[in-house]
Design an enzyme around this catalytic site. Sequence first.
Site, PDB file in Angstrom:
ATOM      1  NE  ARG A  52     -73.059 -64.115   3.251  1.00 48.90           N
ATOM      2  CZ  ARG A  52     -71.738 -63.781   3.200  1.00 48.90           C
ATOM      3  NH1 ARG A  52     -70.917 -64.717   3.572  1.00 48.90           N
ATOM      4  NH2 ARG A  52     -71.190 -62.617   2.883  1.00 48.90           N
ATOM      5  CE1 TYR A 105     -93.151 -79.518  -0.274  1.00 48.09           C
ATOM      6  CE2 TYR A 105     -91.037 -79.122  -1.143  1.00 48.09           C
ATOM      7  CZ  TYR A 105     -92.257 -78.753  -0.896  1.00 48.09           C
ATOM      8  OH  TYR A 105     -92.568 -77.397  -1.025  1.00 48.09           O
ATOM      9  CG  ASP A 177     -87.457 -84.697   3.734  1.00 48.76           C
ATOM     10  OD1 ASP A 177     -87.763 -84.191   4.871  1.00 48.76           O
ATOM     11  OD2 ASP A 177     -87.848 -83.945   2.747  1.00 48.76           O
ATOM     12  CE  LYS A 202     -93.684 -77.726   4.788  1.00 43.22           C
ATOM     13  NZ  LYS A 202     -92.902 -78.669   3.996  1.00 43.22           N
TER      14      LYS A 202
HETATM   15  C1  LIG Z   1     -92.135 -78.568   2.745  1.00 47.22           C
HETATM   16  C2  LIG Z   1     -91.103 -79.760   2.604  1.00 47.22           C
HETATM   17  C3  LIG Z   1     -89.842 -79.481   2.072  1.00 47.22           C
HETATM   18  C4  LIG Z   1     -89.348 -78.200   1.637  1.00 47.22           C
HETATM   19  O1  LIG Z   1     -89.326 -77.332   2.787  1.00 47.22           O
HETATM   20  P1  LIG Z   1     -89.496 -75.809   2.640  1.00 47.22           P
HETATM   21  O2  LIG Z   1     -89.387 -75.211   3.922  1.00 47.22           O
HETATM   22  O3  LIG Z   1     -91.050 -75.531   2.044  1.00 47.22           O
HETATM   23  O4  LIG Z   1     -88.574 -75.003   1.481  1.00 47.22           O
HETATM   24  C5  LIG Z   1     -89.256 -80.846   1.866  1.00 47.22           C
HETATM   25  N1  LIG Z   1     -89.453 -81.911   2.322  1.00 47.22           N
HETATM   26  C6  LIG Z   1     -90.936 -81.979   2.772  1.00 47.22           C
HETATM   27  C7  LIG Z   1     -91.062 -83.211   3.189  1.00 47.22           C
HETATM   28  C8  LIG Z   1     -91.700 -80.937   2.917  1.00 47.22           C
HETATM   29  O5  LIG Z   1     -92.779 -81.369   3.401  1.00 47.22           O
END
Ligand SMILES: *Cc1c(COP(=O)(O)O)cnc(C)c1O
Length: 382
Positions: A52, A105, A177, A202
């Site tokens: 961890r 998101y 982000d 992604k």
């Molecule tokens: C998918 C996504 C998230 C969240 O990520 P997870 O891996 O699904 O928890 C945050 N920001 C954006 C822009 C996303 O597309």
Amino acid sequence: MSHEQQSFETRAIHAGNTADPLTGAVVPPIYQVSTYKQDGVGGLRGGYEYSRSANPTRTALEENLAALEGGRRGLAFASGLAAEDCLLRTILSPGDHVVIPNDAYGGTFRLFAKVVERWGVSWSVADTSDPASVRAALTDRTKAIWVETPSNPLLGITDIAVLADIARSAGARLVVDNTFASPYLQQPLALGADVVVHSLTKYMGGHSDVVGGALVTADAALGDELAYHQNAMGAVAGPFDSWIVLRGIKTLAVRMDRHSENATKVADMLTRHPKVSRVLYPGLPEHPGHEIAAKQMRSFGGMVSFRVAGGEEAAVEVCNRAQLFTLGESLGGVESLIEHPGRMTHASAAGSPLEVPADLVRLSVGIENVDDLLADLTQALG
Ligand SMILES: *Cc1c(COP(=O)(O)O)cnc(C)c1O
């Protein structure tokens, strides 16, 4: 040659990916292990004690992430939202205030509105593409400004450097982000952001086969604080997930080039289609954020949204008729995806300031042959 001197493509393949010291394996092994033998009490080999706290495969990914974003510290989490949660609980305390975007998101919005708010953190919504809207939302308790650019699902563009100035003079941190762009297309820390957030699920992973998240900081001290909370809260990326993201990142540059190229052609076709009332893609000269995107991004990425003439039912039908574009949530994989944000990814934003238009369709344009993609969209539009 240090990683700072190398070009992006080279760093993507080499940063963190040193040959295994024991065997010379050219790819970091999956250290699928929870604990480490100590040579006498407290005698750690290589600093590893419990997975961890740290694991060598995760360390390889974290070093790679820091190098790609040009940051001092990278941290890998079990999901993008786990990364966001760790960040918010590290930099915010009860009584603090954050400015969040009016397009983001859906899960990020839910985290603020349904979880973090209960811990005594207040939030205001701003149009982050408009600096005046952000300034108007600031209070004397504002500790963070959250930006998503390009945004999900409306592909809005925010000027990161301008927001970094606003955040600095307000004594707040700017969080970007960077999931839609990836560090290949956009480097928020170099533009003045304090923290970059990723859903590694992604484009970074890139193959729709893993869920993961990351934080990268410009400042080493903030990186240490986040690492402390990462260990204290525990939502770390496992060894296999770290390994598969590290593998995906090696082809990030070539994938993103093709995603952008294909999305540009898809957006162009849609602008000329009679059943499409509006195309949202920052690469289009008529997009309100086009010039800023051209300034801060290498190219415009693989996400395209559009509004269907005929409203919600017509938009849903387009999604249902697509064949090569797979109907599904998520984005950023090599295969093309289509979805209806209002009923799918952004259903949790219904009735909020982040509600999305009902006639909206979102595409994650993959790296298949673009002619096949254009043919499928043409038949889906009918
Ligand atoms: C998918 C996504 C998230 C969240 O990520 P997870 O891996 O699904 O928890 C945050 N920001 C954006 C822009 C996303 O597309």
